[in-house]
Enzyme design. Structure first.
Site, PDB file in Angstrom:
ATOM      1  N   ASP A   1     -11.936  -8.939   5.129  1.00 42.39           N
ATOM      2  CA  ASP A   1     -13.205  -9.110   4.406  1.00 42.39           C
ATOM      3  C   ASP A   1     -13.697 -10.549   4.548  1.00 42.39           C
ATOM      4  OD1 ASP A   1     -13.687  -6.526   3.666  1.00 42.39           O
ATOM      5  OD2 ASP A   1     -13.427  -6.827   1.521  1.00 42.39           O
TER       6      ASP A   1
ATOM      7  N   TYR B   1       0.810  -1.221   0.000  1.00 39.60           N
ATOM      8  CA  TYR B   1       0.000   0.000   0.000  1.00 39.60           C
ATOM      9  C   TYR B   1       0.844   1.274   0.000  1.00 39.60           C
ATOM     10  CZ  TYR B   1      -4.554  -2.198   0.754  1.00 39.60           C
ATOM     11  OH  TYR B   1      -5.720  -2.901   0.599  1.00 39.60           O
TER      12      TYR B   1
ATOM     13  N   ASP C   1      -6.071  -6.657   4.604  1.00 45.57           N
ATOM     14  CA  ASP C   1      -7.233  -6.172   3.851  1.00 45.57           C
ATOM     15  C   ASP C   1      -8.091  -7.357   3.422  1.00 45.57           C
ATOM     16  OD1 ASP C   1      -8.888  -4.373   2.400  1.00 45.57           O
ATOM     17  OD2 ASP C   1      -7.854  -4.974   0.565  1.00 45.57           O
TER      18      ASP C   1
ATOM     19  N   ASP D   1      -2.461 -18.343   2.899  1.00 51.65           N
ATOM     20  CA  ASP D   1      -3.397 -19.224   2.187  1.00 51.65           C
ATOM     21  C   ASP D   1      -4.003 -20.249   3.150  1.00 51.65           C
ATOM     22  OD1 ASP D   1      -0.828 -20.279   2.372  1.00 51.65           O
ATOM     23  OD2 ASP D   1      -0.808 -21.154   0.361  1.00 51.65           O
TER      24      ASP D   1
ATOM     25  N   LYS E   1       3.476 -14.936   4.450  1.00 55.92           N
ATOM     26  CA  LYS E   1       3.745 -15.914   3.383  1.00 55.92           C
ATOM     27  C   LYS E   1       5.262 -16.047   3.336  1.00 55.92           C
ATOM     28  CE  LYS E   1       2.471 -18.460  -0.220  1.00 55.92           C
ATOM     29  NZ  LYS E   1       1.594 -19.659  -0.166  1.00 55.92           N
TER      30      LYS E   1
HETATM   31  C1  IPM Z   1     -10.509  -1.146   3.621  1.00 54.88           C
HETATM   32  C2  IPM Z   1     -10.724  -0.716   2.198  1.00 54.88           C
HETATM   33  C3  IPM Z   1      -9.568   0.163   1.785  1.00 54.88           C
HETATM   34  C4  IPM Z   1      -8.289  -0.673   1.904  1.00 54.88           C
HETATM   35  C5  IPM Z   1      -9.653   0.778   0.381  1.00 54.88           C
HETATM   36  C6  IPM Z   1     -10.976   1.461   0.164  1.00 54.88           C
HETATM   37  C7  IPM Z   1      -8.501   1.705   0.124  1.00 54.88           C
HETATM   38  O1  IPM Z   1     -10.865  -1.812   1.362  1.00 54.88           O
HETATM   39  O2  IPM Z   1     -10.489  -0.279   4.518  1.00 54.88           O
HETATM   40  O3  IPM Z   1     -10.335  -2.346   3.874  1.00 54.88           O
HETATM   41  O4  IPM Z   1      -7.912  -1.382   0.956  1.00 54.88           O
HETATM   42  O5  IPM Z   1      -7.680  -0.621   2.950  1.00 54.88           O
HETATM   43 MN    MN Z   2     -10.783  -3.717   2.404  1.00 58.58          MN
END
Ligand code: IPM
Ligand code: MN
Length: 335
Positions: free
Chosen positions: A236, A125, A232, A208, A175
């Site tokens: 999710d 990032y 990230d 993984d 990893k």
């Molecule tokens: C998150 C989002 C952000 C990230 C994006 C929108 C830049 O997906 O906060 O997880 O990748 O960190």
């Molecule tokens: Mn995200």
């Protein structure tokens, strides 16, 4: 504190979060700021330097969501991500992205309680890299992962301190078998910090494999620590396993307290449901609870978090039709 409602459902969920904070008996001195897609379209600016300096003077920032409607070409892709969200993380040195998960009834992680500590200022990032011969058959694109001892160490140290106040276990996810340079730095920093926390159990998983174990045995985790990109993706996955992104809260922390920390639900602006009352405000409310904890309002933070978790369970068991405001009212009512 600064309040950035943002775009789409952002202002709606933030309004419920502030409603709940007030019901918890905490009076906040708030200043509203316009930032996000609408701000960019109105002013042509993503984040003015003067605005950034002003934000840096607050104790905390509560952000709803920013982003244009999906498919809209009015805001170039990546502009708000890099120019606003990542810029705030980098410039305010919000080096920990803390994301807690408490699996809702009926979810794969039902009853589980774990947290991900995501490094928030480095990795892929950071913006390292570049492109050569763009648009030709010989195009080259590189995007390196930046890992500093300073950055890795402070993130891991935060994870151990968090685990000390929880169930005493930290799992490093990376990893190391392929990303040998970055992985080696992470592994050595992890071992060094672990040595100064002898009471904390440690584990290591390749990313993984962690995706398998998170699905198969989410109850085996307490604190996961990982780099920015893995974090990230894993968060999710963790959100989906725990009852959905509508419950996923986050704190972008500057634990050194050299400036404000920023609190935001993990979800986006969801323009498709904006104004319909369908947005779940629990993620924003829980993010506000994390803000209260950071501001030293520990008792109110605990009460709000407990009310959110109780409501999350009650909602899973009910066939009632919930609206954004009715969820906020229900949580506030529990306080
Ligand atoms: C998150 C989002 C952000 C990230 C994006 C929108 C830049 O997906 O906060 O997880 O990748 O960190
Ligand atoms: Mn995200």
């Amino acid at each position: 504190m600064a309040v950035v409602g943002g775009d789409g459902i952002g202002p709606e969920v933030v309004a419920e979060a502030l409603k709940v904070v007030a019901a918890a008996g905490v009076t906040l001195d708030t200043t509203a700021f316009e930032l996000g897609a609408a701000h960019y379209l109105r002013t042509g600016e993503v984040l003015e330097d003067a605005l950034l300096s002003e934000l840096a003077g607050f104790d905390a920032i509560l952000l709803g969501a920013v982003g244009p409607p999906i498919g809209s070409s009015a805001v170039p892709s990546g502009l708000l991500e890099r120019g606003l969200l990542l810029r705030l993380r980098f410039e305010l040195d919000l080096y920990v992205n803390l994301r807690p998960y408490n699996g809702a009834p009926g979810s794969i992680a039902a009853g589980c309680d774990f947290a991900v500590v995501r490094e928030n200022t480095e990795g892929p990032y950071a913006g390292e890299g570049g492109v050569l011969r763009r648009g030709t058959a010989h195009e080259v694109a590189t995007q390196g992962s930046v890992n500093t001892r300073h950055g890795v160490e402070r993130c891991i140290a935060f994870a151990f301190e968090l685990a000390a106040a929880r169930r005493q276990k930290v799992t490093l996810v990376h990893k190391t078998n392929v990303l040998t340079y970055a992985g080696d730095l992470w592994r050595r920093c992890f071992e060094e910090v672990a040595a100064s926390h002898p009471g904390i159990e440690t584990d290591y998983q390749h990313v993984d494999a962690a995706c398998i174990y998170l699905v198969e045995r989410p109850d085996s985790y307490d604190v996961i620590v990982t780099d920015n990109l893995f974090g990230d993706i894993l968060t999710d996955l963790a959100g989906a396993l725990s009852g959905g992104i509508g419950l996923a809260a986050s704190a972008n922390l500057n634990p050194a307290r050299t400036g404000p920390s920023l609190f935001e639900p993990v979800h986006g602006a969801a323009h498709d449901i904006a104004g319909t009352g369908k947005a779940n405000p629990l993620a924003a409310i829980r993010s506000a609870a994390m803000m209260l904890a950071h501001l030293g309002e520990e008792k109110a933070a605990r009460r709000v978090t407990e009310a959110v978790l109780t409501e999350q369970t009650a909602m899973a068991a009910s066939t009632r039709k919930w609206s954004t405001a009715s969820v906020g009212d229900a949580v506030a009512g529990r306080l």
